[in-house]
Design a protein around this motif. Structure first.
Motif, PDB file in Angstrom:
ATOM      1  N   GLN A 124     -36.252   6.600  17.548  1.00 28.08           N
ATOM      2  CA  GLN A 124     -37.203   7.349  17.129  1.00 28.08           C
ATOM      3  C   GLN A 124     -38.530   6.466  16.717  1.00 28.08           C
ATOM      4  N   LYS A 129     -39.372  10.563  12.067  1.00 29.79           N
ATOM      5  CA  LYS A 129     -37.999   9.927  11.833  1.00 29.79           C
ATOM      6  C   LYS A 129     -37.442  11.113  11.258  1.00 29.79           C
ATOM      7  N   PRO A 133     -32.994  13.999  13.219  1.00 27.72           N
ATOM      8  CA  PRO A 133     -31.764  13.702  12.734  1.00 27.72           C
ATOM      9  C   PRO A 133     -30.778  15.176  11.929  1.00 27.72           C
ATOM     10  N   ALA A 136     -29.975  17.632  14.708  1.00 24.77           N
ATOM     11  CA  ALA A 136     -29.033  16.975  15.275  1.00 24.77           C
ATOM     12  C   ALA A 136     -27.620  17.371  14.695  1.00 24.77           C
ATOM     13  N   LYS A 137     -27.611  17.037  13.327  1.00 22.59           N
ATOM     14  CA  LYS A 137     -26.374  17.339  12.432  1.00 22.59           C
ATOM     15  C   LYS A 137     -26.216  19.003  12.473  1.00 22.59           C
ATOM     16  N   SER A 151     -26.416  10.102  19.076  1.00 23.95           N
ATOM     17  CA  SER A 151     -26.704   8.836  18.171  1.00 23.95           C
ATOM     18  C   SER A 151     -28.105   8.739  17.981  1.00 23.95           C
ATOM     19  N   PHE A 152     -28.387   7.818  16.979  1.00 25.71           N
ATOM     20  CA  PHE A 152     -29.792   7.363  16.453  1.00 25.71           C
ATOM     21  C   PHE A 152     -29.507   5.815  16.170  1.00 25.71           C
TER      22      PHE A 152
END
Length: 353
Positions: A124, A129, A133, A136-137, A151-152
């Motif tokens: 990102q 940022k 995430p 995504a969770k 994944s990040f």
């Protein structure tokens, strides 16, 4: 083996979750999966995103989320994915390098990779940022098969099979060298333009102000340049822009306005301005914040040729019955899932890696 239907369903549920967050109101709804776990947390992430990047105003954050709410319906996702053969993909790891100029600007690439059945490795921008995430969770909760597929990283990218990278013209040269051995989509700077005739209605010019000012003009779909006929009456343009005059109350925007105005005046450029927007005759496409460039055209055929020759620099053309694939006034910031950045079909690319 997860199916395209389960992936569509996961993003549809994400759309339902996001539907609670709009410019009009933020309100908890009944029947949203895992809401107790995520609703308050997402409100907090929006607050952090706004504090971390002052261009990400609450209004612009919620505008972006509203657009994704409208896009992430089962019908839209099904229509979009049905155009490509995504059924038998061998899952690959696709790295996505995201820009951070507007909220969730990299979400379409993120969505495209996962809906295609691949795993995504996200790098990102530091400017954007916080939100992705968290979303995504949420996706991992509504579709457990996505666990381990997202994944990040903030480190150097390794172990990926293909890459989608968005950046400036300068970073694109680096990307092209660094990723030349992998299947890739590399995006450079683009800007959007409007073709005016002088016959536009007052309503059309007001709609154009949305194309100019949404996200403070920072998006590649933001109109940064207008093409106008000789003897064009700028009053119509400025009258249309006036409904956005409160933008000058944003301190960061006002600072950019003052700075760019000072630069123009010291350079003795001819500019027209109205207290919150400057326009300047210039052949470039990328105008600084708080300014729009203009260029005169003599005849429409020559202008069509110019737009075709410069197509690598142009994201959208706003016009009225002028050119193929033009966008209506006021609609640049409402792309559909199949309106691909740079005209490159991301799903087709992902179906063939």
């Amino acid at each position: 083996m997860d199916s395209i239907k389960s992936r569509i369903n996961a993003f549809h549920k994400l759309g339902e979750f996001l539907s609670q967050f709009s410019q009009e109101k933020i309100e908890k709804k009944e029947g949203i999966e895992h809401n107790e776990l995520f609703f308050d947390g997402f409100k907090h992430q929006l607050k952090i995103a706004e504090e971390n990047n002052t261009w990400f105003t609450r209004e612009n954050l919620l505008f972006s989320i509203e657009n994704w709410t409208k896009a992430l319906t089962s019908d839209n996702l099904t229509e979009w994915t049905s155009k490509e053969n995504l059924g038998g993909n061998n899952a690959k790891l696709v790295a996505v390098i995201m820009a951070g100029n507007i909220p969730l600007v990299g979400f379409h690439d993120f969505l495209s990779v996962l809906i295609s059945g691949h795993s995504v490795l996200v790098k990102q921008s530091s400017n954007d940022k916080h939100i992705l995430p968290f979303l995504a969770k949420y996706l991992e909760y509504v579709e457990p098969k996505l666990k381990g597929k997202i994944s990040f990283t903030e480190e150097k990218l390794t172990g990926f099979d293909a890459v989608i990278a968005t950046g400036s013209n300068n970073t694109a040269r680096y990307f092209e060298y660094y990723f030349k051995g992998k299947p890739n989509i590399i995006r450079k700077n683009r800007n959007s333009v409007a073709v005016l005739t002088g016959n536009e209605s007052e309503k059309q010019m007001q709609c154009l102000s949305e194309d100019v000012f949404r996200y403070f003009g920072l998006g590649c779909r933001s109109v940064s340049k207008i093409f106008i006929p000789k003897n064009y009456n700028f009053d119509a343009f400025f009258n249309g822009m006036y409904q956005q005059h409160e933008i000058i109350n944003n301190i960061k925007y006002a600072n950019n306005y003052d700075y760019n105005k000072a630069v123009y005046l010291m350079s003795e450029f001819d500019i027209l301005e109205n207290g919150f927007l400057m326009i300047k005759e210039d052949e470039s496409y990328a105008s600084p914040i708080a300014s729009v460039f203009y260029e005169y055209y003599d005849n429409t055929d020559d202008l069509k040729i110019k737009l075709w020759e410069d197509r690598e620099q142009i994201q959208c053309v706003v016009a009225n019955n002028f050119i193929e694939n033009e966008i209506e006034f006021g609609q640049t910031q409402y792309p559909k899932l199949w309106d691909y950045a740079d005209g490159v079909n991301t799903l087709e690319f992902l179906s063939k890696i």
